[in-house]
Write a protein that holds these residues in place. Structure first.
Motif, PDB file in Angstrom:
ATOM      1  N   ARG A 181       5.265   1.303   3.224  1.00  0.00           N
ATOM      2  CA  ARG A 181       4.427   1.780   3.057  1.00  0.00           C
ATOM      3  C   ARG A 181       3.730   2.438   2.057  1.00  0.00           C
ATOM      4  O   ARG A 181       2.853   3.565   1.052  1.00  0.00           O
ATOM      5  N   LEU A 182       4.429   1.983   0.730  1.00  0.00           N
ATOM      6  CA  LEU A 182       4.804   2.612  -0.804  1.00  0.00           C
ATOM      7  C   LEU A 182       3.661   1.626  -1.527  1.00  0.00           C
ATOM      8  O   LEU A 182       3.618   0.944  -0.995  1.00  0.00           O
ATOM      9  N   THR A 183       3.101   2.613  -2.626  1.00  0.00           N
ATOM     10  CA  THR A 183       2.127   1.472  -3.121  1.00  0.00           C
ATOM     11  C   THR A 183       2.699   1.471  -4.984  1.00  0.00           C
ATOM     12  O   THR A 183       3.605   2.656  -5.560  1.00  0.00           O
ATOM     13  N   PHE A 184       2.705   0.185  -5.436  1.00  0.00           N
ATOM     14  CA  PHE A 184       3.462   0.002  -6.256  1.00  0.00           C
ATOM     15  C   PHE A 184       3.253  -0.934  -7.107  1.00  0.00           C
ATOM     16  O   PHE A 184       2.453  -1.986  -7.189  1.00  0.00           O
ATOM     17  N   GLU A 198       7.564  -8.341  -0.720  1.00  0.00           N
ATOM     18  CA  GLU A 198       7.087  -8.651  -0.281  1.00  0.00           C
ATOM     19  C   GLU A 198       7.507  -8.476   1.257  1.00  0.00           C
ATOM     20  O   GLU A 198       6.901  -8.093   2.400  1.00  0.00           O
ATOM     21  N   GLN A 203       4.845  -2.471   5.126  1.00  0.00           N
ATOM     22  CA  GLN A 203       3.313  -2.451   4.341  1.00  0.00           C
ATOM     23  C   GLN A 203       3.058  -1.576   3.712  1.00  0.00           C
ATOM     24  O   GLN A 203       2.600  -0.224   3.956  1.00  0.00           O
ATOM     25  N   ALA A 204       3.514  -2.432   2.826  1.00  0.00           N
ATOM     26  CA  ALA A 204       3.975  -1.495   1.156  1.00  0.00           C
ATOM     27  C   ALA A 204       2.398  -2.494   0.955  1.00  0.00           C
ATOM     28  O   ALA A 204       1.814  -3.494   0.980  1.00  0.00           O
ATOM     29  N   ASP A 205       1.939  -1.226  -0.348  1.00  0.00           N
ATOM     30  CA  ASP A 205       1.033  -1.774  -1.411  1.00  0.00           C
ATOM     31  C   ASP A 205       0.941  -2.455  -2.612  1.00  0.00           C
ATOM     32  O   ASP A 205       2.069  -2.036  -3.446  1.00  0.00           O
ATOM     33  N   PHE A 206       0.641  -3.299  -3.192  1.00  0.00           N
ATOM     34  CA  PHE A 206       1.362  -4.097  -4.504  1.00  0.00           C
ATOM     35  C   PHE A 206       0.129  -4.076  -5.849  1.00  0.00           C
ATOM     36  O   PHE A 206      -0.353  -4.870  -5.573  1.00  0.00           O
ATOM     37  N   LEU A 207       0.416  -3.664  -6.858  1.00  0.00           N
ATOM     38  CA  LEU A 207      -0.825  -3.698  -7.402  1.00  0.00           C
ATOM     39  C   LEU A 207      -0.443  -4.462  -8.559  1.00  0.00           C
ATOM     40  O   LEU A 207       0.211  -4.083  -9.241  1.00  0.00           O
ATOM     41  N   SER A 222       0.272   6.949 -14.649  1.00  0.00           N
ATOM     42  CA  SER A 222      -0.081   6.856 -12.702  1.00  0.00           C
ATOM     43  C   SER A 222       1.436   7.198 -12.515  1.00  0.00           C
ATOM     44  O   SER A 222       2.206   7.683 -13.633  1.00  0.00           O
ATOM     45  N   PHE A 224       2.365   5.508 -10.031  1.00  0.00           N
ATOM     46  CA  PHE A 224       3.204   4.633  -8.930  1.00  0.00           C
ATOM     47  C   PHE A 224       4.135   4.082  -9.216  1.00  0.00           C
ATOM     48  O   PHE A 224       4.887   3.624 -10.720  1.00  0.00           O
TER      49      PHE A 224
END
Length: 294
Positions: A181-184, A198, A203-207, A222, A224
């Motif tokens: 669930r972290l955002t990277f 991935e 449930q991770a988000d990737f910017l 940031s 992140f």
């Protein structure tokens, strides 16, 4: 040949074809007739006035011509690439880490090194080498057959750069599941590594960032987390991301966090390629792996 019929099925009429080719319609007609005369066959169905399409023979001729034109292009590219590689040592990779590592040592390398930063699709490795576009390609698997061979160089593995106030920063090591669930922040094109992170971080988000400069700027302003590897942790771009921030590096202790790296090349290029891949300044000493950053 300027009026080659491969365009005709796309445009349907002589006038549309002439307009696309930016020539007069009579020129198209003469070219078509001349081609049929040279081959001694009929290639076009002219049953409808001003409308034209290839008949079965024409379709076969167009397909065979496309193959010939491709062979001509490949021939030209191969000759030009051969001449270029006499003076330059061109390298590419399926993943970015080895390229950054090698680029940092470029001044120590005796040959004129040229790095292709566009990552190579695994399906294109054989074609790129056969066409002499690259002298060596870093791959994540071994390729050995009558034409190619691979030299094992070492392993790449990821580390986590994370804000020191995050509870995970207090751990000596984490697993991929710990990062749920972290955002990277990530670079968009990281080859095989993208699928690994991935698939293994739930449930991770990737910017995704298109460039290293964007990645560096956003990471400085940031909190992140982002990934570095044993090959990239000491590179200038990575060090720059720490300026003005408060991050720590945490080991990722996970069975999926590793990738074998090979230098793959044409067998006939062995005497040219292996001296570079085994050079002492790259850390390659018998049982010691090439990528020697800890």
């Amino acid at each position: 040949m300027n009026c080659w019929p491969n365009w005709l099925p796309l445009y349907g009429t002589l006038s549309a074809t002439a307009e696309h080719l930016m020539i007069a319609q009579p020129t198209v007609t003469r070219g078509m007739k001349r081609l049929e005369e040279e081959l001694g066959v009929t290639l076009f169905d002219r049953s409808i006035s001003n409308h034209i399409k290839l008949n079965d023979t024409g379709l076969l001729a167009a397909n065979e011509a496309a193959k010939l034109l491709k062979e001509v292009d490949d021939f030209t590219d191969k000759i030009l690439n051969f001449d270029r590689l006499k003076y330059k040592f061109t390298v590419a990779s399926m993943i970015p880490g080895p390229l950054g590592f090698l680029n940092a040592l470029k001044d120590q390398i005796a040959v004129q090194l040229v790095i292709n930063w566009e990552l190579i699709n695994p399906e294109r490795v054989a074609a790129e080498l056969s066409n002499l576009k690259e002298k060596v390609i870093f791959t994540d698997h071994e390729i050995i057959n009558d034409e190619f061979e691979s030299l094992y160089l070492g392993r790449e593995y990821l580390k986590l750069e994370i804000d020191s106030f995050n509870p995970l920063a207090q751990k000596e090591a984490v697993t991929f599941k710990d990062l749920t669930r972290l955002t990277f922040l990530v670079l968009r094109d990281v080859g095989t590594w993208r699928g690994i992170v991935e698939d293994n971080i739930p449930q991770a988000d990737f910017l995704s960032q298109n460039s290293v400069n964007a990645m560096t700027t956003i990471s400085q302003y940031s909190r992140f987390p982002f990934f570095v590897s044993n090959l990239t942790q000491n590179l200038p771009d990575t060090v720059e991301r720490f300026k003005g921030g408060d991050r720590v590096m945490v080991k990722i202790d996970d069975p999926n966090n590793q990738m074998e790296i090979y230098g793959t090349y044409l067998k006939r290029e062995r005497c040219t390629v292996q001296p570079l891949l085994k050079a002492p300044y790259l850390g390659h000493q018998s049982s010691t792996e090439l990528f020697s950053y800890n």
